[in-house]
Write a protein that holds these residues in place. Structure first.
Motif, PDB file in Angstrom:
ATOM      1  N   ASN A   1       0.900  -1.235   0.037  1.00 51.75           N
ATOM      2  CA  ASN A   1      -0.032   0.206   0.085  1.00 51.75           C
ATOM      3  C   ASN A   1       0.911   1.240  -0.075  1.00 51.75           C
ATOM      4  O   ASN A   1       0.436   2.380   0.374  1.00 51.75           O
TER       5      ASN A   1
ATOM      6  N   GLU B   1      -9.342  -6.822  -2.388  1.00 51.58           N
ATOM      7  CA  GLU B   1      -9.964  -5.771  -2.675  1.00 51.58           C
ATOM      8  C   GLU B   1      -9.711  -5.425  -4.243  1.00 51.58           C
ATOM      9  O   GLU B   1      -8.619  -5.841  -4.837  1.00 51.58           O
TER      10      GLU B   1
ATOM     11  N   GLN C   1      -0.764  -4.541  -3.274  1.00 44.74           N
ATOM     12  CA  GLN C   1      -1.745  -4.647  -2.192  1.00 44.74           C
ATOM     13  C   GLN C   1      -1.839  -6.184  -1.763  1.00 44.74           C
ATOM     14  O   GLN C   1      -1.162  -7.142  -2.235  1.00 44.74           O
TER      15      GLN C   1
ATOM     16  N   THR D   1      -8.615  -3.473  -7.736  1.00 46.93           N
ATOM     17  CA  THR D   1      -7.497  -2.800  -8.153  1.00 46.93           C
ATOM     18  C   THR D   1      -8.009  -1.702  -9.365  1.00 46.93           C
ATOM     19  O   THR D   1      -8.555  -2.254 -10.257  1.00 46.93           O
TER      20      THR D   1
END
Length: 324
Positions: free
Chosen positions: A5, A239, A235, A241
């Protein structure tokens, strides 16, 4: 060191994250070829001979314990190896080679155009093998550009070398690859994002998955983070992208997978789990040459007029559907 991140600057080669070891991006502005498909006396500017003497490329060299995935978007590669496979591939083709117990191969870049430049762009990705597959039988496979699945949206397009995006599934990987088990959630994607648009990759398949985006052309925004050209972003977990391009198109490679989580002992062309296994790899290569070298030259290339093809160790020959 990659911090999840947080954007990171790309090194040469690109930093890898388990299960990937690293990736390299070669881009060369080769001139017109001479009679031998080399650069002749052309001045070396904007390109490299690498280890080739008369033709650019990488003459015969050994590997053990991992896989190479080579995607060639422009130009050609002539491949020969110690298990008897050979190929000329390029213009969007991908080669996937499980080195396993050991392979010696040559990767040369013939300059087939005599009256025009021979630009080359290729990506080579090193994907580790789990301990139980380190000494598996070598396997050579080809993915022709015409067969590689593409997922397209108004925001751009994704070539899927490994993995799945929604209902678009990649071709089968080699049988002993970490990518062969869907539970390992391996993906290798070549991404093009349209200027002033966004492209959204679905969430990874597991909480353990690591997804790393390498931006090699254009300046992108990934989620809320600015990721400039020659930067990357990783990442963890599940989740989406969202990759957004500005006024210039964005090109990127995405590598993802569940970690193998085994020790890595690497020295040059060999990637094992222990120093003792590395010593055995060197000894085995000295004694067997991983099958020897059945070709006239360690920089073997095919005739200029040869089209794209792959010949497998059992003698079977494959060509693109278009027969080019």
């Amino acid at each position: 060191m990659i911090t999840p991140n947080t954007p990171f600057r790309l090194t040469t080669p690109w930093q890898g994250t388990d299960p990937f070891l690293f990736a390299v991006h070669h881009q060369d502005a080769y001139p017109a070829g001479d009679a031998a498909m080399g650069p002749g006396d052309a001045h070396p500017e904007g390109w490299s001979m690498y280890h080739g003497q008369r033709i650019p490329g990488f003459p015969a060299h050994p590997h053990r314990g991992f896989e190479t995935i080579t995607l060639v978007t422009s130009g050609f590669v002539d491949h020969t190896d110690s298990v008897g496979a050979s190929a000329r591939y390029g213009q969007g083709d991908a080669q996937w080679l499980t080195t396993g117990a050991g392979v010696t191969h040559s990767e040369m870049f013939p300059l087939v155009n005599e009256d025009s430049p021979n630009p080359l762009e290729l990506f080579q990705i090193w994907l580790n093998l789990p301990p139980e597959s380190k000494t598996a039988a070598p396997e050579f496979s080809m993915q022709w550009a015409e067969d590689i699945p593409v997922w397209s949206t108004p925001g751009g397009a994704v070539q899927i070398i490994a993995g799945r995006i929604h209902d678009v599934q990649a071709l089968n990987p080699p049988v002993n690859s970490w990518a062969a088990d869907p539970a390992n959630d391996v993906a290798v994607l070549l991404i093009d994002v349209t200027p002033n648009h966004s492209l959204t990759l679905p969430a990874a398949g597991t909480e353990k998955t690591r997804r790393t985006t390498y931006v090699f052309a254009g300046d992108a925004t990934i989620g809320e983070h600015a990721v400039a050209q020659d930067w990357g972003y990783q990442q963890l977990g599940r989740e989406e992208t969202v990759i957004t391009a500005g006024v210039e198109p964005v090109r990127a490679v995405v590598l993802q997978g569940v970690p193998i989580s085994a020790p890595v002992a690497q020295h040059g062309p060999f990637v094992m789990n222990t120093r003792a296994e590395l010593g055995q790899a060197f000894q085995d290569y000295r004694e067997t040459q991983f099958g020897g070298w059945p070709w006239p030259s360690t920089e073997e290339v095919f005739p200029r007029e040869q089209g794209r093809f792959a010949k497998f160790p059992d003698g079977q020959v494959s060509q693109p559907a278009a027969g080019e």
